[in-house]
Design a protein around this motif. Structure first.
Motif, PDB file in Angstrom:
ATOM      1  N   TRP A 130       0.800  -1.221   0.000  1.00 23.99           N
ATOM      2  CA  TRP A 130       0.000   0.000   0.000  1.00 23.99           C
ATOM      3  C   TRP A 130       0.836   1.277   0.000  1.00 23.99           C
ATOM      4  O   TRP A 130       0.341   2.356  -0.340  1.00 23.99           O
ATOM      5  CB  TRP A 130      -0.932   0.019   1.218  1.00 23.99           C
ATOM      6  CG  TRP A 130      -1.782   1.246   1.297  1.00 23.99           C
ATOM      7  CD1 TRP A 130      -2.932   1.499   0.603  1.00 23.99           C
ATOM      8  CD2 TRP A 130      -1.523   2.414   2.091  1.00 23.99           C
ATOM      9  NE1 TRP A 130      -3.419   2.750   0.922  1.00 23.99           N
ATOM     10  CE2 TRP A 130      -2.573   3.334   1.844  1.00 23.99           C
ATOM     11  CE3 TRP A 130      -0.521   2.766   2.994  1.00 23.99           C
ATOM     12  CZ2 TRP A 130      -2.643   4.570   2.454  1.00 23.99           C
ATOM     13  CZ3 TRP A 130      -0.585   4.001   3.604  1.00 23.99           C
ATOM     14  CH2 TRP A 130      -1.634   4.895   3.340  1.00 23.99           C
ATOM     15  N   ALA A 131       2.105   1.182   0.339  1.00 22.88           N
ATOM     16  CA  ALA A 131       2.958   2.361   0.544  1.00 22.88           C
ATOM     17  C   ALA A 131       2.906   3.352  -0.621  1.00 22.88           C
ATOM     18  O   ALA A 131       2.890   4.565  -0.415  1.00 22.88           O
ATOM     19  CB  ALA A 131       4.403   1.929   0.787  1.00 22.88           C
ATOM     20  N   SER A 132       2.859   2.848  -1.838  1.00 19.91           N
ATOM     21  CA  SER A 132       2.865   3.738  -3.010  1.00 19.91           C
ATOM     22  C   SER A 132       1.580   4.563  -3.105  1.00 19.91           C
ATOM     23  O   SER A 132       1.524   5.549  -3.843  1.00 19.91           O
ATOM     24  CB  SER A 132       3.046   2.931  -4.291  1.00 19.91           C
ATOM     25  OG  SER A 132       1.989   1.999  -4.453  1.00 19.91           O
ATOM     26  N   ASN A 133       0.538   4.178  -2.352  1.00 23.98           N
ATOM     27  CA  ASN A 133      -0.726   4.910  -2.361  1.00 23.98           C
ATOM     28  C   ASN A 133      -0.827   5.922  -1.226  1.00 23.98           C
ATOM     29  O   ASN A 133      -1.832   6.630  -1.111  1.00 23.98           O
ATOM     30  CB  ASN A 133      -1.902   3.934  -2.268  1.00 23.98           C
ATOM     31  CG  ASN A 133      -1.983   3.008  -3.474  1.00 23.98           C
ATOM     32  OD1 ASN A 133      -1.957   3.457  -4.606  1.00 23.98           O
ATOM     33  ND2 ASN A 133      -2.071   1.719  -3.221  1.00 23.98           N
ATOM     34  N   HIS A 134       0.178   5.982  -0.379  1.00 21.57           N
ATOM     35  CA  HIS A 134       0.140   6.913   0.749  1.00 21.57           C
ATOM     36  C   HIS A 134       0.090   8.346   0.220  1.00 21.57           C
ATOM     37  O   HIS A 134       0.962   8.756  -0.551  1.00 21.57           O
ATOM     38  CB  HIS A 134       1.374   6.713   1.630  1.00 21.57           C
ATOM     39  CG  HIS A 134       1.407   7.599   2.826  1.00 21.57           C
ATOM     40  ND1 HIS A 134       2.464   8.426   3.115  1.00 21.57           N
ATOM     41  CD2 HIS A 134       0.488   7.797   3.818  1.00 21.57           C
ATOM     42  CE1 HIS A 134       2.214   9.098   4.226  1.00 21.57           C
ATOM     43  NE2 HIS A 134       1.020   8.736   4.674  1.00 21.57           N
ATOM     44  N   PRO A 135      -0.927   9.131   0.621  1.00 20.16           N
ATOM     45  CA  PRO A 135      -1.066  10.506   0.098  1.00 20.16           C
ATOM     46  C   PRO A 135       0.171  11.372   0.322  1.00 20.16           C
ATOM     47  O   PRO A 135       0.474  12.250  -0.487  1.00 20.16           O
ATOM     48  CB  PRO A 135      -2.271  11.048   0.882  1.00 20.16           C
ATOM     49  CG  PRO A 135      -3.064   9.836   1.226  1.00 20.16           C
ATOM     50  CD  PRO A 135      -2.047   8.766   1.490  1.00 20.16           C
ATOM     51  N   GLY A 136       0.880  11.126   1.415  1.00 22.35           N
ATOM     52  CA  GLY A 136       2.069  11.918   1.693  1.00 22.35           C
ATOM     53  C   GLY A 136       3.311  11.430   0.981  1.00 22.35           C
ATOM     54  O   GLY A 136       4.372  12.065   1.069  1.00 22.35           O
ATOM     55  N   GLY A 137       3.189  10.315   0.259  1.00 22.28           N
ATOM     56  CA  GLY A 137       4.339   9.761  -0.457  1.00 22.28           C
ATOM     57  C   GLY A 137       4.883   8.523   0.224  1.00 22.28           C
ATOM     58  O   GLY A 137       4.971   8.461   1.452  1.00 22.28           O
ATOM     59  N   GLU A 138       5.259   7.538  -0.578  1.00 15.76           N
ATOM     60  CA  GLU A 138       5.768   6.296  -0.007  1.00 15.76           C
ATOM     61  C   GLU A 138       7.117   6.476   0.670  1.00 15.76           C
ATOM     62  O   GLU A 138       7.494   5.702   1.547  1.00 15.76           O
ATOM     63  CB  GLU A 138       5.867   5.216  -1.091  1.00 15.76           C
ATOM     64  CG  GLU A 138       6.840   5.516  -2.214  1.00 15.76           C
ATOM     65  CD  GLU A 138       6.840   4.411  -3.260  1.00 15.76           C
ATOM     66  OE1 GLU A 138       6.793   3.227  -2.886  1.00 15.76           O
ATOM     67  OE2 GLU A 138       6.886   4.740  -4.460  1.00 15.76           O
ATOM     68  N   HIS A 139       7.851   7.538   0.299  1.00 14.32           N
ATOM     69  CA  HIS A 139       9.163   7.765   0.904  1.00 14.32           C
ATOM     70  C   HIS A 139       9.055   8.000   2.413  1.00 14.32           C
ATOM     71  O   HIS A 139       9.977   7.649   3.158  1.00 14.32           O
ATOM     72  CB  HIS A 139       9.867   8.945   0.230  1.00 14.32           C
ATOM     73  CG  HIS A 139       9.171  10.247   0.393  1.00 14.32           C
ATOM     74  ND1 HIS A 139       7.968  10.537  -0.213  1.00 14.32           N
ATOM     75  CD2 HIS A 139       9.499  11.359   1.099  1.00 14.32           C
ATOM     76  CE1 HIS A 139       7.588  11.758   0.101  1.00 14.32           C
ATOM     77  NE2 HIS A 139       8.490  12.280   0.901  1.00 14.32           N
ATOM     78  N   LEU A 140       7.932   8.560   2.866  1.00 16.95           N
ATOM     79  CA  LEU A 140       7.759   8.781   4.306  1.00 16.95           C
ATOM     80  C   LEU A 140       7.588   7.463   5.043  1.00 16.95           C
ATOM     81  O   LEU A 140       8.149   7.259   6.127  1.00 16.95           O
ATOM     82  CB  LEU A 140       6.552   9.686   4.560  1.00 16.95           C
ATOM     83  CG  LEU A 140       6.673  11.124   4.059  1.00 16.95           C
ATOM     84  CD1 LEU A 140       5.383  11.884   4.325  1.00 16.95           C
ATOM     85  CD2 LEU A 140       7.852  11.827   4.724  1.00 16.95           C
ATOM     86  N   LEU A 141       6.815   6.544   4.460  1.00 14.76           N
ATOM     87  CA  LEU A 141       6.630   5.233   5.090  1.00 14.76           C
ATOM     88  C   LEU A 141       7.930   4.431   5.056  1.00 14.76           C
ATOM     89  O   LEU A 141       8.245   3.704   6.006  1.00 14.76           O
ATOM     90  CB  LEU A 141       5.514   4.466   4.377  1.00 14.76           C
ATOM     91  CG  LEU A 141       4.102   5.059   4.502  1.00 14.76           C
ATOM     92  CD1 LEU A 141       3.084   4.178   3.798  1.00 14.76           C
ATOM     93  CD2 LEU A 141       3.719   5.230   5.965  1.00 14.76           C
TER      94      LEU A 141
END
Length: 486
Positions: free
Chosen positions: A62-73
């Motif tokens: 799911w990380a690539s769908n994070h609104p703040g960007g997957e780099h944060l996760l």
């Protein structure tokens, strides 16, 4: 004070939202327990676990769908991200949607329980009190007055530029535009943190108007870089806001092993001859570079928006807005009678706007640093202590708050990033009271003292650079580690 505005999305948690949170907790009750050591092993983009309120989620897919960007996760991979989650997902912002979303993400384990520390409990209580006292509510009158102020500066820019016909009048017109750029940037900062309406789409729309359209700075770039800075403040390896080699290095730790790999830029900053030469005089170069730094903001925004490998929201809209900015500014400057005066207008405006870059760096450049994505502190206190360790406030009189735009309260802002800026001074007192009660340092200096500290920090690192030898990457400790030679 003043009228309040709270869009429907910005309301506190509804009964259905609380039910969603309860569902998350009930699901986790039957999951296996994992230790923090085991959680830490799931720390890469192909195996990405995070813990929120003792529930462990597998967010790999799911990380690539994070609104703040997957780099944060990816930065928070293998960690207990509870404090960061609650800082950025408040009940008056995206908290309700985020809680619902957690119910759909794969829950793989429960984090081993532990007693909360006194400081941790005090921080949670403070966070809840800030919400109960309505300090996330935005003053409509504050932003209406701010809108009038910015409109005045923009109209004054156009008026005096149209009248300018000599050096003195051109510089004056340029300085007004520079003040407009500096002041408008603070509104862009507010919107990037969803700190005005607390509605992500509305704040993003405002951000595009005050960002790429009116001032030429990409909102998408600012959010991507700035949110990372908030999560890993002053990390040598992860915080892009202090990674400025070959121009600046606030500590010798940047080149002690031959350079530093940036996990944000995916780039190795090497300590070569150019870096050594520039860093050796960085305390002298600091203010001249700040005076020209705005041009770098334009470039960074374009680099991100034109990089199709990265997921960027509103890409086309921002690109069109940037073209509109370039068009209207070019048309305005073209009315000046000579190319020399046009250059003077651009330089004078952007040099004054460079004050913003001093304000941005003031609260962090002279503060301690650390390496890696995790901050070494007592469990449960990492986020709070990280921000207090790496940030400081600037003491300013209330009547001068307009000039600093909220950046003078960086400690408060970093710990409660969704707070409207007009409430930061009040929350500062609440946070300081908590820190005093628990013996935790809360650093506050004057604007002059902050500037002196920055110059001293840069000078100290410059002297170390002059005494250091240039290290080839093939001879660096990082290369040896990669080759398993050392």
């Amino acid at each position: 004070g003043g009228a309040r505005m709270l869009p429907s999305e910005s309301s506190a948690l509804s009964p259905s939202d609380k039910s969603a949170a309860t569902t998350v907790n009930s699901k986790a009750a039957n999951l296996p327990v994992v230790t923090r050591k085991e959680l830490a092993t799931h720390n890469n983009e192909k195996d990405l676990w995070i813990a929120i309120d003792d529930t462990v989620y597998d967010v790999t897919k799911w990380a690539s769908n994070h609104p703040g960007g997957e780099h944060l996760l990816q930065t928070l991979a293998g960690q207990d991200a509870s404090a960061v989650f609650h800082a950025f997902h408040t009940p008056h912002g995206t908290g309700a949607k985020a809680l619902k979303l957690l119910g759909y993400l794969p829950q793989v384990a429960r984090l081993e329980s532990r007693p909360k520390t006194k400081l941790e409990n005090a921080f949670i209580e403070l966070r809840e009190n800030i919400d109960k006292e309505g300090l996330y509510e935005t003053s409509l009158s504050f932003y209406l007055a701010l809108t009038v102020w910015l409109q005045f500066l923009l109209l004054a820019t156009v008026y005096y530029t149209l009248l300018a016909d000599d050096l003195k009048s051109t510089v004056f017109a340029g300085l007004i535009f520079g003040l407009f750029l500096q002041q408008t940037a603070f509104v862009g900062h507010d919107t990037a943190h969803n700190g005005i309406t607390h509605d992500r789409k509305i704040d993003m729309f405002i951000g595009i108007v005050v960002g790429p359209l009116l001032t030429g700075v990409s909102t998408a770039w600012w959010k991507r870089s700035h949110n990372t800075h908030h999560v890993v403040t002053n990390s040598l390896t992860h915080d892009p806001d202090i990674q400025h080699m070959p121009l600046f290095a606030i500590t010798e730790n940047f080149w002690r092993k031959g350079g530093t790999f940036s996990y944000y830029h995916k780039h190795f900053f090497k300590f070569d001859g150019l870096a050594r030469a520039l860093i050796s005089y960085q305390h002298i170069l600091y203010y001249p570079v700040m005076a020209l730094a705005r041009w770098n903001l334009y470039a960074q925004g374009l680099i991100l928006l034109l990089n199709t490998k990265l997921k960027v929201e509103w890409r086309l809209t921002e690109l069109v807005a940037l073209m509109c900015f370039a068009t209207w500014v070019s048309c305005l400057v073209s009315v000046l009678p000579t190319w020399q005066l046009r250059l003077v207008w651009l330089l004078s405006s952007h040099m004054l706007a460079g004050v913003l870059h001093v304000q941005i760096t003031l609260s962090h450049f002279s503060m301690p640093t650390y390496s890696g994505a995790t901050f070494d502190a007592t469990e449960g206190e990492e986020f709070l202590r990280q921000q207090l360790y790496t940030s400081m406030d600037v003491d300013t009189p209330w009547w001068f708050d307009w000039f600093h735009g909220g950046l003078q309260w960086q400690v408060v802002h970093h710990i409660f990033p969704r707070l409207p800026r007009h409430n930061l001074r009040r929350v500062q007192g609440m946070l300081q009271q908590m820190c005093t009660a628990h013996g935790v340092e809360y650093k506050v200096v004057s604007f002059l003292e902050g500037n002196v500290e920055i110059v001293k920090t840069l000078h100290a690192a410059a002297m170390k650079a002059r005494a250091s030898k240039v290290i080839n990457f093939s001879d660096s400790e990082l290369w040896k580690a990669m080759c398993a030679e050392g």
